[in-house]
Design a protein around this motif. Structure first.
Motif, PDB file in Angstrom:
ATOM      1  N   GLY A 147       0.819  -1.211   0.000  1.00 58.76           N
ATOM      2  CA  GLY A 147       0.000   0.000   0.000  1.00 58.76           C
ATOM      3  C   GLY A 147       0.853   1.261   0.000  1.00 58.76           C
ATOM      4  N   ALA A 148       1.979   1.211   0.710  1.00 57.25           N
ATOM      5  CA  ALA A 148       2.857   2.387   0.791  1.00 57.25           C
ATOM      6  C   ALA A 148       3.520   2.653  -0.563  1.00 57.25           C
ATOM      7  CB  ALA A 148       3.908   2.181   1.865  1.00 57.25           C
ATOM      8  N   ILE A 149       3.854   1.586  -1.266  1.00 59.67           N
ATOM      9  CA  ILE A 149       4.484   1.778  -2.586  1.00 59.67           C
ATOM     10  C   ILE A 149       3.441   2.311  -3.579  1.00 59.67           C
ATOM     11  CG2 ILE A 149       5.685   0.596  -4.485  1.00 59.67           C
ATOM     12  CD1 ILE A 149       6.952  -1.245  -2.265  1.00 59.67           C
ATOM     13  N   VAL A 150       2.212   1.835  -3.467  1.00 53.30           N
ATOM     14  CA  VAL A 150       1.139   2.400  -4.306  1.00 53.30           C
ATOM     15  C   VAL A 150       0.949   3.883  -3.954  1.00 53.30           C
ATOM     16  CG1 VAL A 150      -1.312   2.307  -4.917  1.00 53.30           C
ATOM     17  CG2 VAL A 150      -0.038   0.176  -4.599  1.00 53.30           C
ATOM     18  N   ALA A 151       0.943   4.205  -2.658  1.00 53.62           N
ATOM     19  CA  ALA A 151       0.787   5.614  -2.255  1.00 53.62           C
ATOM     20  C   ALA A 151       1.902   6.463  -2.867  1.00 53.62           C
ATOM     21  CB  ALA A 151       0.783   5.736  -0.730  1.00 53.62           C
ATOM     22  N   ALA A 152       3.132   5.949  -2.840  1.00 54.40           N
ATOM     23  CA  ALA A 152       4.251   6.711  -3.427  1.00 54.40           C
ATOM     24  C   ALA A 152       4.027   6.932  -4.923  1.00 54.40           C
ATOM     25  CB  ALA A 152       5.572   5.980  -3.178  1.00 54.40           C
ATOM     26  N   SER A 153       3.406   5.953  -5.576  1.00 56.14           N
ATOM     27  CA  SER A 153       3.151   6.090  -7.027  1.00 56.14           C
ATOM     28  C   SER A 153       2.073   7.137  -7.309  1.00 56.14           C
ATOM     29  CB  SER A 153       2.731   4.740  -7.638  1.00 56.14           C
ATOM     30  OG  SER A 153       1.354   4.487  -7.403  1.00 56.14           O
ATOM     31  N   MET A 154       1.268   7.464  -6.296  1.00 56.58           N
ATOM     32  CA  MET A 154       0.160   8.416  -6.497  1.00 56.58           C
ATOM     33  C   MET A 154       0.579   9.869  -6.280  1.00 56.58           C
ATOM     34  SD  MET A 154      -2.714   6.237  -4.389  1.00 56.58           S
ATOM     35  CE  MET A 154      -4.152   7.296  -4.633  1.00 56.58           C
ATOM     36  N   LEU A 155       1.793  10.091  -5.759  1.00 55.31           N
ATOM     37  CA  LEU A 155       2.225  11.461  -5.452  1.00 55.31           C
ATOM     38  C   LEU A 155       2.335  12.294  -6.715  1.00 55.31           C
ATOM     39  CD1 LEU A 155       4.998  10.526  -2.854  1.00 55.31           C
ATOM     40  CD2 LEU A 155       2.796  11.636  -2.335  1.00 55.31           C
ATOM     41  N   LYS A 156       1.930  13.549  -6.623  1.00 54.01           N
ATOM     42  CA  LYS A 156       1.940  14.434  -7.794  1.00 54.01           C
ATOM     43  C   LYS A 156       3.293  15.135  -7.947  1.00 54.01           C
ATOM     44  CE  LYS A 156      -2.710  14.464  -8.607  1.00 54.01           C
ATOM     45  NZ  LYS A 156      -3.078  13.274  -9.367  1.00 54.01           N
ATOM     46  N   GLY A 157       3.684  15.365  -9.203  1.00 49.84           N
ATOM     47  CA  GLY A 157       4.934  16.081  -9.469  1.00 49.84           C
ATOM     48  C   GLY A 157       5.379  15.812 -10.889  1.00 49.84           C
ATOM     49  N   ALA A 158       6.118  16.773 -11.454  1.00 42.46           N
ATOM     50  CA  ALA A 158       6.505  16.676 -12.867  1.00 42.46           C
ATOM     51  C   ALA A 158       7.484  15.528 -13.113  1.00 42.46           C
ATOM     52  CB  ALA A 158       7.122  17.997 -13.310  1.00 42.46           C
ATOM     53  N   ASN A 159       8.355  15.267 -12.162  1.00 44.48           N
ATOM     54  CA  ASN A 159       9.338  14.183 -12.327  1.00 44.48           C
ATOM     55  C   ASN A 159       9.759  13.690 -10.939  1.00 44.48           C
ATOM     56  OD1 ASN A 159      11.211  16.105 -11.308  1.00 44.48           O
ATOM     57  ND2 ASN A 159      11.399  16.927 -13.394  1.00 44.48           N
ATOM     58  N   ARG A 160      10.657  12.713 -10.919  1.00 52.06           N
ATOM     59  CA  ARG A 160      11.030  12.108  -9.641  1.00 52.06           C
ATOM     60  C   ARG A 160      11.569  13.145  -8.667  1.00 52.06           C
ATOM     61  NH1 ARG A 160      14.001  10.586  -5.686  1.00 52.06           N
ATOM     62  NH2 ARG A 160      14.108   8.417  -4.995  1.00 52.06           N
ATOM     63  N   ASP A 161      12.417  14.022  -9.195  1.00 53.94           N
ATOM     64  CA  ASP A 161      13.048  15.028  -8.350  1.00 53.94           C
ATOM     65  C   ASP A 161      12.002  15.953  -7.705  1.00 53.94           C
ATOM     66  OD1 ASP A 161      15.453  16.015  -7.368  1.00 53.94           O
ATOM     67  OD2 ASP A 161      15.240  17.783  -8.682  1.00 53.94           O
ATOM     68  N   ALA A 162      11.049  16.380  -8.522  1.00 53.98           N
ATOM     69  CA  ALA A 162      10.010  17.293  -8.009  1.00 53.98           C
ATOM     70  C   ALA A 162       9.143  16.588  -6.969  1.00 53.98           C
ATOM     71  CB  ALA A 162       9.146  17.797  -9.168  1.00 53.98           C
ATOM     72  N   ILE A 163       8.814  15.330  -7.241  1.00 58.28           N
ATOM     73  CA  ILE A 163       7.983  14.567  -6.290  1.00 58.28           C
ATOM     74  C   ILE A 163       8.733  14.428  -4.965  1.00 58.28           C
ATOM     75  CG2 ILE A 163       6.964  12.294  -5.790  1.00 58.28           C
ATOM     76  CD1 ILE A 163       6.606  12.013  -8.890  1.00 58.28           C
ATOM     77  N   TRP A 164      10.024  14.083  -5.078  1.00 56.07           N
ATOM     78  CA  TRP A 164      10.803  13.849  -3.859  1.00 56.07           C
ATOM     79  C   TRP A 164      10.948  15.124  -3.034  1.00 56.07           C
ATOM     80  CZ3 TRP A 164      11.774  10.806  -0.248  1.00 56.07           C
ATOM     81  CH2 TRP A 164      12.755  11.138   0.684  1.00 56.07           C
ATOM     82  N   LYS A 165      11.280  16.231  -3.718  1.00 56.53           N
ATOM     83  CA  LYS A 165      11.472  17.496  -2.977  1.00 56.53           C
ATOM     84  C   LYS A 165      10.186  17.881  -2.246  1.00 56.53           C
ATOM     85  CE  LYS A 165      15.277  19.912  -5.092  1.00 56.53           C
ATOM     86  NZ  LYS A 165      15.541  19.879  -6.538  1.00 56.53           N
ATOM     87  N   SER A 166       9.078  17.708  -2.928  1.00 58.24           N
ATOM     88  CA  SER A 166       7.797  18.070  -2.329  1.00 58.24           C
ATOM     89  C   SER A 166       7.479  17.161  -1.125  1.00 58.24           C
ATOM     90  CB  SER A 166       6.745  17.990  -3.427  1.00 58.24           C
ATOM     91  OG  SER A 166       5.480  18.115  -2.910  1.00 58.24           O
ATOM     92  N   LEU A 167       7.787  15.879  -1.267  1.00 57.11           N
ATOM     93  CA  LEU A 167       7.513  14.934  -0.170  1.00 57.11           C
ATOM     94  C   LEU A 167       8.395  15.241   1.042  1.00 57.11           C
ATOM     95  CD1 LEU A 167       5.860  12.409   0.654  1.00 57.11           C
ATOM     96  CD2 LEU A 167       7.782  11.013  -0.154  1.00 57.11           C
TER      97      LEU A 167
END
Ligand code: GLU
Length: 340
Positions: A147-167
């Motif tokens: 479930g946690a890996i699915v949740a990570a896949s649902m995070l919004k952001g233009a690319n991996r870097d943007a998603i990570w910084k926001s998280l």
């Protein structure tokens, strides 16, 4: 108003003020006493052992023992080692779930992942098969690995870097200071992450994850590697106890309407296979991680965290469970207990 009436009114006000002062002071000293008592009682306890399936975790100092409690008023109480940092591990799942709720609303969690206890290990593949094949439904939750890996896949952001910084920024807002990644743990876990990768691909095969399953798994793994001390974790828990508003910075990190659902999932699945036992004993929504941290929330009263790396067979820190239970019981933290 004559002088006599005035002095009676003044005396009454003074009495109330003094009483309020005493109650507040007593409560503060009671909280401190509860923390100190738990620290003294468990500091020499030698039970359990560090997680070692992630090699870097086996090397963490088993003696680290820190307790912190944060009230909705922003008071911070501590005992023991609140400087040493450990990796947040599974506790991050709570805050990734929170971010998905912020971005997509509470229903997205129910629809895409589920909010039911699996009754199986946190990294169980059988739990996914059971939900998928037998129940034909989304009946796991964001606090177990699939479930946690699915949740990570649902995070919004233009690319991996943007998603990570926001998280990471989101986690930091909960903690009230900029958090960072323990690179040694991240590398160690990435090198030995085959099971989580398999889970990521499985969730993709079953279309719970829409695209890039390895990116989601990698973000999940980096999130588990974020360093925290006991005070950081208590502040994160304290923010949840305060309706999603960080009690020290004043920032509304999570919408208040999303807090009850988040706490509900912590209650059913926060302490691995012992979630029921934990809830039975404390009544507190909590979450533990194999790094040795546990957070717990008494809504409206306090957020508490303890770090101590040695774990029991279920994967929960032994000292942390005992210390939190004692402190919460001493402070009347169980939300199910009605005070008469
Ligand atoms: N990163 C760990 C894993 O996926 C987290 C486990 C945990 O703390 O429960 O195995």
């Amino acid at each position: 108003m004559n002088r006599k009436t005035l002095s009676v009114i003044c005396a009454a006000f003074l009495g109330v003020a003094l009483l309020a002062g005493t109650v507040a002071a007593q409560t503060e000293s009671e909280i401190n006493a509860a923390l100190q008592a738990a620290y003294a009682k468990y500091k020499d306890l030698q039970e359990g052992k560090n997680a070692d399936y992630i090699p870097a975790l086996a090397k963490v100092d088993s003696k680290i023992f820190g307790i912190a409690l944060v009230t909705p008023g922003g008071k911070v109480y501590t005992a023991g080692d609140i400087k040493s940092e450990v990796s947040i591990q599974s506790i991050c799942k709570v805050f990734t779930m929170a971010k998905v709720m912020e971005e997509q609303g509470a229903e997205a969690i129910i629809k895409t992942i589920g909010v039911d206890a699996t009754g199986m290990r946190f990294n169980s593949i059988v739990a996914v098969e059971w939900s998928q094949k037998l129940l034909n439904a989304r009946e796991i939750n964001p606090l177990v690995n699939p479930g946690a890996i699915v949740a990570a896949s649902m995070l919004k952001g233009a690319n991996r870097d943007a998603i990570w910084k926001s998280l990471l920024g989101f986690y930091s807002d909960f903690a009230g200071r900029p958090l960072s990644v323990n690179q040694e743990v991240f590398k160690s876990e990435s090198d030995t992450n085959q099971r989580n990768q398999a889970i990521g691909y499985l969730m993709y095969a079953y279309e719970w994850i829409k695209s890039e399953p390895m990116r989601a798994t990698d973000i999940y793994t980096e999130a588990c590697s974020v360093n925290v001390n006991a005070k950081d974790l208590a502040m994160m828990a304290g923010t949840l106890a305060n309706g999603g508003k960080n009690p020290v910075t004043g920032k509304q990190v999570l919408k208040a309407e999303n807090v009850p659902g988040l706490l509900a999932v912590m209650a059913i699945a926060g302490l691995y296979d012992d979630s029921g036992k934990w809830l039975y004993r404390t009544g507190l929504p909590g979450k533990s991680g194999v790094g040795g941290g546990i957070i717990a929330v008494s809504p409206g009263k306090f957020g508490i965290a303890v770090i101590s790396p040695p774990l029991d067979d279920a994967g929960n820190s032994i000292r942390a469970q005992k210390a939190i239970a004692d402190i919460s019981n001493a402070l009347g933290g169980n939300p199910y207990a009605v005070k008469k």
